[in-house]
Write a protein that holds these residues in place. Sequence first.
Motif, short mmCIF file in Angstrom:
data_model
loop_
_atom_site.label_atom_id
_atom_site.label_comp_id
_atom_site.label_asym_id
_atom_site.label_seq_id
_atom_site.Cartn_x
_atom_site.Cartn_y
_atom_site.Cartn_z
N ALA A 41 0.76 -1.32 0.03
CA ALA A 41 -0.19 -0.13 0.18
C ALA A 41 0.98 1.17 0.01
N VAL A 42 0.43 2.19 -0.85
CA VAL A 42 1.38 3.35 -0.98
C VAL A 42 0.36 4.54 -0.39
N PHE A 60 -7.23 4.59 -9.95
CA PHE A 60 -6.99 3.02 -10.32
C PHE A 60 -8.28 2.40 -10.26
N VAL A 61 -8.18 1.17 -10.96
CA VAL A 61 -9.41 0.28 -11.04
C VAL A 61 -9.00 -0.96 -10.22
N ASP A 62 -9.79 -1.59 -9.50
CA ASP A 62 -10.07 -2.68 -8.78
C ASP A 62 -8.78 -3.08 -7.76
N ARG A 82 5.43 2.41 -10.89
CA ARG A 82 4.52 3.23 -11.64
C ARG A 82 3.32 3.74 -10.91
N ALA A 83 2.79 2.89 -10.10
CA ALA A 83 1.40 3.47 -9.28
C ALA A 83 1.85 4.61 -8.28
N THR A 84 3.09 4.61 -7.81
CA THR A 84 3.54 5.60 -6.92
C THR A 84 3.75 7.18 -7.75
N LEU A 85 4.16 6.84 -8.88
CA LEU A 85 4.31 8.01 -9.80
C LEU A 85 3.08 8.61 -10.16
N HIS A 139 -3.05 3.73 -3.01
CA HIS A 139 -3.32 2.69 -3.82
C HIS A 139 -2.72 1.27 -3.11
N VAL A 140 -3.30 0.23 -3.39
CA VAL A 140 -2.93 -1.08 -3.05
C VAL A 140 -2.31 -1.82 -4.40
N GLU A 141 -1.29 -2.21 -4.35
CA GLU A 141 -0.68 -3.08 -5.54
C GLU A 141 -0.48 -4.51 -5.30
N GLU A 142 -0.84 -5.45 -5.96
CA GLU A 142 -0.86 -6.69 -5.73
C GLU A 142 0.10 -7.61 -6.84
#
Length: 281
Positions: free
Chosen positions: A171-172, A272-274, A250-253, A191-194
């Motif tokens: 999570a960021v 973001f989606v999903d 990428r998400a952090t940017l 955002h949460v990345e998996e």
Amino acid sequence: MDSKHQLIPSEPPPSYDEARKSPLAHSRSPSGTSGVKRPPPGPPPPLNLPFLNELRKSRIVLASASPRRRQLLAQIGLTKIDICPSKFAEDLPHSLGALNYVLETASAKAHDVYKTEINNTERGEPGIVIAADTIIVSHDGRILEKPRSEADHIAMLKMLRDQGEHKVMTAVAVMRPLESATEPGYNMETHVEETNVKFDGDVSDETILAYVRTRDGNDKAGGYGIQTAGSILIERIEGSYDNVVGLPLRATLKLIEKVMEPEGDVHDEDFFVDSREEDSD
């Protein structure tokens, strides 16, 4: 050779024009100089994006002591960073579920550092605060963080091997103070990345023990580092590699770009989606 110099190229990379030319074009002239002008030595220039250029004028606070996250931010040209680790206890109950647990932990880290640094009279208030939290979610749904001992470390890696697949969740949270008096006084985006990770099922107990005794994975969620010797344990991944390292770049940017937008901008849809759907496992 000194290990710190092994990663530094002996010469700067060729320009695009030079790289396209035949090897004959790179031959030395009689005077001993190259026939093609080479770019100046050193790393490539930072990303020339308006919101990053604006951000570089202000104080960037990373609410983490992780050298890996700092190195990843440097890849997008954010090199002048104040490291202000969060003092949040990270003791939320696992009963929250993996997604809520990691998201609330990252958000709490961001708030903790923001409250401390917003009134920093010596360094000034931050332009942004970046916080992150990474966990491993085993195939049977258990939340794994850093190993507590050598025995715990060995057992953790054997379990990940025997279960085959697991998820890395990061999570960021990015916070920016607002110039206006609008409540709550800041803008925060999360955002949460998996990423799905497949362990090599044929890794031996001997190899796991040898890796554990390198102490490489002591400070890492799940007990391994994919960017170091821990890569010998991994068969493949599906998703963001940087996420497994500790910060989905990428998400952090995109989060940074969003919080750096002028105040008052209205967004009709989420960035973001999903990313916030509960895990069905």
